[in-house]
Scaffold this motif. Sequence first.
Motif, PDB file in Angstrom:
ATOM      1  N   LYS A 166     -11.055 -35.742 -77.905  1.00  0.00           N
ATOM      2  CA  LYS A 166     -11.052 -34.346 -77.461  1.00  0.00           C
ATOM      3  C   LYS A 166     -10.636 -34.168 -76.003  1.00  0.00           C
ATOM      4  N   ASN A 167     -11.095 -35.027 -75.138  1.00  0.00           N
ATOM      5  CA  ASN A 167     -10.812 -34.863 -73.705  1.00  0.00           C
ATOM      6  C   ASN A 167      -9.771 -35.860 -73.174  1.00  0.00           C
ATOM      7  N   ARG A 168      -9.031 -36.454 -74.085  1.00  0.00           N
ATOM      8  CA  ARG A 168      -8.031 -37.431 -73.663  1.00  0.00           C
ATOM      9  C   ARG A 168      -6.868 -36.739 -72.948  1.00  0.00           C
ATOM     10  N   GLN A 169      -6.411 -37.348 -71.834  1.00  0.00           N
ATOM     11  CA  GLN A 169      -5.247 -36.841 -71.110  1.00  0.00           C
ATOM     12  C   GLN A 169      -4.167 -37.905 -71.106  1.00  0.00           C
ATOM     13  N   TYR A 170      -3.024 -37.573 -71.700  1.00  0.00           N
ATOM     14  CA  TYR A 170      -1.891 -38.496 -71.728  1.00  0.00           C
ATOM     15  C   TYR A 170      -0.855 -38.142 -70.650  1.00  0.00           C
ATOM     16  N   TYR A 171      -0.613 -36.870 -70.502  1.00  0.00           N
ATOM     17  CA  TYR A 171       0.410 -36.423 -69.550  1.00  0.00           C
ATOM     18  C   TYR A 171      -0.214 -36.240 -68.167  1.00  0.00           C
ATOM     19  N   HIS A 172       0.349 -36.949 -67.193  1.00  0.00           N
ATOM     20  CA  HIS A 172      -0.077 -36.820 -65.801  1.00  0.00           C
ATOM     21  C   HIS A 172       1.132 -36.347 -65.000  1.00  0.00           C
ATOM     22  N   PRO A 173       1.218 -35.060 -64.738  1.00  0.00           N
ATOM     23  CA  PRO A 173       2.416 -34.515 -64.081  1.00  0.00           C
ATOM     24  C   PRO A 173       2.652 -35.122 -62.701  1.00  0.00           C
ATOM     25  N   LYS A 174       3.931 -35.254 -62.373  1.00  0.00           N
ATOM     26  CA  LYS A 174       4.320 -35.706 -61.042  1.00  0.00           C
ATOM     27  C   LYS A 174       4.582 -34.484 -60.155  1.00  0.00           C
ATOM     28  N   SER A 175       4.714 -34.755 -58.858  1.00  0.00           N
ATOM     29  CA  SER A 175       4.995 -33.669 -57.916  1.00  0.00           C
ATOM     30  C   SER A 175       6.314 -33.910 -57.185  1.00  0.00           C
ATOM     31  N   THR A 176       7.230 -34.615 -57.847  1.00  0.00           N
ATOM     32  CA  THR A 176       8.464 -35.020 -57.179  1.00  0.00           C
ATOM     33  C   THR A 176       9.559 -33.965 -57.228  1.00  0.00           C
ATOM     34  N   SER A 177       9.330 -32.866 -57.970  1.00  0.00           N
ATOM     35  CA  SER A 177      10.357 -31.832 -58.058  1.00  0.00           C
ATOM     36  C   SER A 177       9.702 -30.489 -58.322  1.00  0.00           C
ATOM     37  N   LYS A 178      10.414 -29.422 -58.005  1.00  0.00           N
ATOM     38  CA  LYS A 178       9.899 -28.080 -58.268  1.00  0.00           C
ATOM     39  C   LYS A 178       9.713 -27.858 -59.757  1.00  0.00           C
ATOM     40  N   ALA A 179      10.633 -28.439 -60.560  1.00  0.00           N
ATOM     41  CA  ALA A 179      10.545 -28.254 -62.010  1.00  0.00           C
ATOM     42  C   ALA A 179       9.219 -28.787 -62.536  1.00  0.00           C
ATOM     43  N   GLU A 180       8.864 -30.008 -62.147  1.00  0.00           N
ATOM     44  CA  GLU A 180       7.623 -30.569 -62.696  1.00  0.00           C
ATOM     45  C   GLU A 180       6.383 -30.003 -61.999  1.00  0.00           C
ATOM     46  N   GLN A 181       6.535 -29.508 -60.776  1.00  0.00           N
ATOM     47  CA  GLN A 181       5.410 -28.818 -60.139  1.00  0.00           C
ATOM     48  C   GLN A 181       5.041 -27.565 -60.929  1.00  0.00           C
ATOM     49  N   GLN A 182       6.061 -26.892 -61.465  1.00  0.00           N
ATOM     50  CA  GLN A 182       5.795 -25.729 -62.317  1.00  0.00           C
ATOM     51  C   GLN A 182       5.124 -26.155 -63.615  1.00  0.00           C
ATOM     52  N   PHE A 183       5.618 -27.263 -64.210  1.00  0.00           N
ATOM     53  CA  PHE A 183       4.970 -27.788 -65.411  1.00  0.00           C
ATOM     54  C   PHE A 183       3.506 -28.126 -65.124  1.00  0.00           C
ATOM     55  N   LYS A 184       3.264 -28.731 -63.963  1.00  0.00           N
ATOM     56  CA  LYS A 184       1.913 -29.142 -63.588  1.00  0.00           C
ATOM     57  C   LYS A 184       0.979 -27.934 -63.466  1.00  0.00           C
ATOM     58  N   GLN A 185       1.476 -26.875 -62.864  1.00  0.00           N
ATOM     59  CA  GLN A 185       0.659 -25.676 -62.695  1.00  0.00           C
ATOM     60  C   GLN A 185       0.248 -25.104 -64.054  1.00  0.00           C
ATOM     61  N   ILE A 186       1.213 -25.016 -64.964  1.00  0.00           N
ATOM     62  CA  ILE A 186       0.921 -24.497 -66.308  1.00  0.00           C
ATOM     63  C   ILE A 186      -0.018 -25.436 -67.051  1.00  0.00           C
ATOM     64  N   TYR A 187       0.288 -26.755 -66.976  1.00  0.00           N
ATOM     65  CA  TYR A 187      -0.528 -27.749 -67.682  1.00  0.00           C
ATOM     66  C   TYR A 187      -1.971 -27.722 -67.198  1.00  0.00           C
ATOM     67  N   ASP A 188      -2.151 -27.685 -65.868  1.00  0.00           N
ATOM     68  CA  ASP A 188      -3.504 -27.695 -65.306  1.00  0.00           C
ATOM     69  C   ASP A 188      -4.287 -26.457 -65.725  1.00  0.00           C
TER      70      ASP A 188
END
Length: 426
Positions: free
Chosen positions: A395-417
């Motif tokens: 239930k609480n498993r996390q597989y995806y750990h977003p990176k902060s190396t680009s604006k694109a993935e920073q946006q993904f990280k914000q949504i994911y979090d």
Amino acid sequence: MNNEPLASRMRPQNLDEIISQQHLVGPKGIIRRMVDSKRLTSMIFYGPPGIGKTSIAKAIAGSTQFKFRQLNAVTNTKKDMQMVVEEAKMSGQVILLLDEIHRLDKAKQDFLLPHLENGKIVLIGATTSNPYHAINPAIRSRAQIFELYALDENDIRIALERALSEKDRGLADYNVNIDDDALQYFSTQSQGDVRAALNALELAVLSTNPDENGEVHITLQDAEDCLQKGSFMSDKDGDMHYDVMSAFQKSIRGSDTDAALHYLARLIEAGDLPTIARRLLVISYEDIGLASPGAGQRTLAAIEAAERLGFPEARIPLSQAVIELCLSPKSNSGITAIDAALSDIRKGNAGQVPDHIKDGHYTGAKKLGRAIGYQYPHNSENGFIPQQYLPDKLKNRQYYHPKSTSKAEQQFKQIYDNISKQQKSL
């Protein structure tokens, strides 16, 4: 007239004549120490062609005065090996150089093993393949494994100058006058293969008529004629090829554009478009990934253009793809996420699919005493409704750990979090 090739005549007769490989034959090198103590053990030499594997074997024999015999694992028979063994029984010990040892069949291997054990035969195996992958463990465990490296251009130049000055074995009797740019061409374009360089030099000398003074003048044009385009090493099935592919990907991953273009040029020179295409596509998803989500599509477009164009024009879209990938932000979050999920599955961590997301939209799942069913996210104003999708045990498993190396993935990280926070509040 001596018909033996110059490269063969110029083989070192003892360890002191060996050019390069100082990590093995230098003052503190292990082979030097074995020879000095006259305590030889079987060994395997591996590395590119023309770098001195046979020469070192013969130099060992010349430095120890042991009998020396040379066989080929493919073309020579078991009977040939029996003759070497009989000679060893009479003389006490024989050094046997076995070329292409990675192709030694089981019958020949089984015959040799006891003679390696009792020390009658000192085996020196020579191969261009990685012995850790290509050679039978039974042979490998009875031999020391030594890697030999390609000679650099200075080493090649020393060998060429030695051949030009040697009277008995070399070309001194031909009164050769070689232009420096021709000597440099032989040294650089042989790609570390001293045999190729010496053979090309001999061809240039023997095919050039002396002038009125009896001098054989070798020009750059002569060198180019006799060493066509150099002897670029590009064995598509060999370890060197895989080393270049590995260096190619690691250079892009490390954002070193110039190194990546160098290794791309080596793969282009080998004419290996399928390997380049596959490797670039892998890199675009494995190493750039979500940091630049469109890189994969643009790389594929460059590959398709290259395949339609063919070489030499294919180099243009390929180089552009490589430069973009090098200078793109990097993220491996996609591959690490799926690998983490696969790791759970392979360890048996799966669990039951929650009832409310099973096919048919079961509504029998219970939570806090209330019957709940699947909630359709598109009915929500923001397109998301927090509900459990993973099995209970994960239930609480996390597989995806977003990176902060680009604006694109920073946006993904914000949504994911944001989504994860709501999911974990259930």
